[in-house]
Design an enzyme around this catalytic site. Structure first.
Site, mmCIF file in Angstrom:
data_model
loop_
_atom_site.group_PDB
_atom_site.id
_atom_site.type_symbol
_atom_site.label_atom_id
_atom_site.label_comp_id
_atom_site.label_asym_id
_atom_site.label_seq_id
_atom_site.Cartn_x
_atom_site.Cartn_y
_atom_site.Cartn_z
ATOM 1 N N GLU A 268 0.891 -1.175 0.000
ATOM 2 C CA GLU A 268 0.000 0.000 0.000
ATOM 3 C C GLU A 268 0.916 1.207 0.000
ATOM 4 O O GLU A 268 1.446 1.608 1.036
ATOM 5 C CB GLU A 268 -0.909 -0.071 1.242
ATOM 6 C CG GLU A 268 -2.163 0.747 1.115
ATOM 7 C CD GLU A 268 -2.019 2.088 1.764
ATOM 8 O OE1 GLU A 268 -1.738 3.052 1.008
ATOM 9 O OE2 GLU A 268 -2.148 2.190 2.989
ATOM 10 N N CYS A 302 -1.672 8.971 2.667
ATOM 11 C CA CYS A 302 -1.473 8.459 1.302
ATOM 12 C C CYS A 302 -2.680 8.816 0.460
ATOM 13 O O CYS A 302 -2.603 8.853 -0.757
ATOM 14 C CB CYS A 302 -1.208 6.966 1.325
ATOM 15 S SG CYS A 302 -2.455 6.068 2.186
HETATM 16 C C1 UN1 Z 1 -2.763 6.018 4.871
HETATM 17 O O1 UN1 Z 1 -2.572 7.233 4.738
HETATM 18 O O2 UN1 Z 1 -1.819 5.191 4.729
HETATM 19 O O3 UN1 Z 1 -8.511 6.814 3.989
HETATM 20 C C2 UN1 Z 1 -4.041 5.436 5.309
HETATM 21 C C3 UN1 Z 1 -7.874 7.430 4.838
HETATM 22 C C4 UN1 Z 1 -7.532 6.720 6.127
HETATM 23 C C5 UN1 Z 1 -6.366 5.836 5.965
HETATM 24 C C6 UN1 Z 1 -5.185 6.404 5.284
HETATM 25 N N1 UN1 Z 1 -8.675 5.959 6.551
HETATM 26 O O4 UN1 Z 1 -7.516 8.590 4.678
#
Ligand code: UN1
Length: 515
Positions: A268, A302
């Site tokens: 990921e 992310c």
């Molecule tokens: C991440 O930034 O690795 O969808 C995860 C989102 C959060 C998770 C982000 N529930 O922004």
């Protein structure tokens, strides 16, 4: 500002954190602090929060061996019984929500609200995993042979290595671990070296529940350190699955190492997420979604919104409204609820932000909300930066790159086809969104010829996904799926079983083998 007024000391002691902590554990057994010391500095005030010892290669060996041994018994515990242990972890997390949320906020720099939200995601995945523990089902199919039965079943894989990032220092671990545990796997977690205390705190919470349930030593293991410990995990044939969250650069290394030994990886990685704002968008919804997506967590998700693709008829209005909203943003201590934006994780991140801004200018971008590093009272850590908006295009190299900071690129489009092409015109494929009230545009965006991302939203920003859906993305995001839906399948091995309950041995495909 004195952070004691926010109850940090108390939170640390409630979570069982000491000044110096061992970073290596197989459960209740914490191995001696022999390795190099990781210093956890808070980006909030720049001060030392605590120290954690990293794991030596010898200690790593001990951890893996204990985990392998634990797997032998954990895999035989009925899945709903493993689910019951996870249910109790969810209860324990409810009790520790405030101190853990505070630690997340103080060690990582996200707002306290978001820290609490992160712990809530942990609680939610526990609930999800409990239900799942009674639904780890395969299919049955009809055999072509008489008196034969055919079905498939899922078995646990073994030792799962989890390498997590600083930006979600606890939730992403729990998405992986809670599923892996109900599936019958044992886990070795390497948290980010930037947030090691979060790892120690979680292990303390787990230990209490595990002790009450006689869970064997080795089901929940913690290791700490830099990329070298990550390499040990990635190269280790005793670890059939490595789940890694972080940059594309890191993921390519992990993926290559795990792939070279034909192990499984769940990656990921980076995103370069865009929101299309159509001529038929509800602008209040669109601006709020874009604002939270771009500046929430100081642009360090992310799923953060990096690009806005705006219909030319709405471009000036969106630009004006967004610029106005950016001017009202309060930047400061994330534990103070009055602030909207906290610090970046560390000074390296600040330097990357500054270098990205130079590149934006060099490559022809037009900065419309200026950036900069904040100085003075409350900003002593040197990690507080101003969120930026720049007019830019996909052709610029820097726009193709995921800068983990609050820099938002805006660009224009005329037709929906063009907007989708721009949205997809990057190497990453995590999250995407369209703001529209137009049914045809919406369906086109969601169709097979629409967004190429793992997440495609309508009238919602790019970040803030719920745990119930599978989470992850395509292209350079790595292809893995975590948390909800059927993401559990990656933590198990599938076995096809054919049983002959007759008195003959007919062969498949009509083959005869008579003597
Ligand atoms: C991440 O930034 O690795 O969808 C995860 C989102 C959060 C998770 C982000 N529930 O922004």
């Amino acid at each position: 500002m004195n952070n004691d007024q926010f109850g940090i000391k108390e939170a640390l002691s409630e979570l069982g954190l000491k000044e110096t902590n061992s970073g290596t554990s197989t459960g209740s057994n914490w191995l001696d602090s022999k390795g190099d010391i990781l210093e956890s500095l808070s980006p909030v005030d720049g001060n030392l929060i605590g120290k954690v010892s990293s794991t030596t290669p010898e200690q790593y060996e001990e951890v893996v061996k204990t985990a392998q041994e634990a797997f032998k018994s954990w895999r035989t515990v009925p899945a709903p019984k493993r689910g019951e242990v996870v249910r109790q972890i969810g209860e324990e997390l409810r009790k520790y929500k405030e101190p853990l949320g505070k630690l997340v906020s103080f060690e990582m720099g996200k707002s306290y609200q978001e820290g609490l939200g992160e712990v809530q995601e942990m609680i939610d995945i526990c609930d999800f995993a409990v239900g799942l523990s009674r639904q780890l089902h395969g299919l049955t199919m009809h055999s072509e042979r008489p008196n034969h039965r055919m079905y498939e079943q899922y078995h646990p894989l073994g030792v799962v290595g989890i390498i997590s990032a600083f930006n979600f220092p606890v939730a992403v671990w729990s998405w992986n671990t809670m599923l892996a545990w109900v599936c019958g796997d044992v886990c070795i977690w390497k948290p980010s070296e930037k947030t090691p205390l979060c790892g120690v705190a979680c292990q303390n919470i787990i230990n209490k529940v595990f002790a009450e349930n006689d869970v064997p030593e080795g089901v929940s293991c913690l290791v700490n350190g830099d990329y070298q410990i990550g390499e040990l995990i990635s190269n280790d044939t005793r670890v059939p699955l490595v789940s890694a969250t972080g940059s594309t650069r890191m993921g390519k290394k992990v993926g290559a190492a795990v792939g070279a030994r034909l192990g499984k990886s769940l990656l990921e990685l980076g995103g370069n997420n865009a929101i299309i704002i159509s001529k038929d968008a509800d602008l209040d919804v669109a601006i709020t979604g874009a604002l939270f997506g771009a500046v929430g967590t100081c642009g360090q998700r992310c799923t953060s919104t990096r690009r806005l693709i705006i219909h030319s008829s709405k471009y000036d209005e969106v630009k004006e409204k967004l610029t106005g909203a950016y001017k009202q943003l309060k930047i400061g201590n994330p534990l103070d609820v009055n602030n909207h934006v906290g610090p970046l994780i560390d000074k390296d991140a600040v330097n990357m932000y500054l270098s990205a801004l130079d590149q934006v200018k060099e490559q022809g971008g037009n900065i419309i909300v200026e950036g900069g590093v904040l100085e003075g009272e409350g900003y002593e850590s040197g990690c507080y930066v101003k969120p930026v908006i720049a007019e830019a295009s996909n052709e610029m190299q820097i726009v193709q790159h995921e800068t983990f900071a609050p820099i938002l690129y805006i660009m224009k489009y005329d037709t929906i086809d063009e907007a989708i092409e721009l949205q997809n015109g990057v190497a990453q494929g995590l999250s995407s969104a369209i703001m529209t009230t137009h049914m045809r545009e919406m369906e086109q965006f969601l169709s097979q010829a629409g967004s190429d991302c793992g997440i495609a939203n309508v009238n919602i920003g790019t970040s803030g996904a719920e745990i119930g859906g599978a989470f992850g993305g395509e292209k350079e995001t790595g292809g893995g799926r975590e948390s909800g839906s059927d993401a559990w399948k990656v933590y198990m091995r599938r076995q096809t079983n054919t049983i002959n309950y007759g008195t003959e041995l007919p062969l498949a495909q009509g083959i005869k083998f008579d003597l």
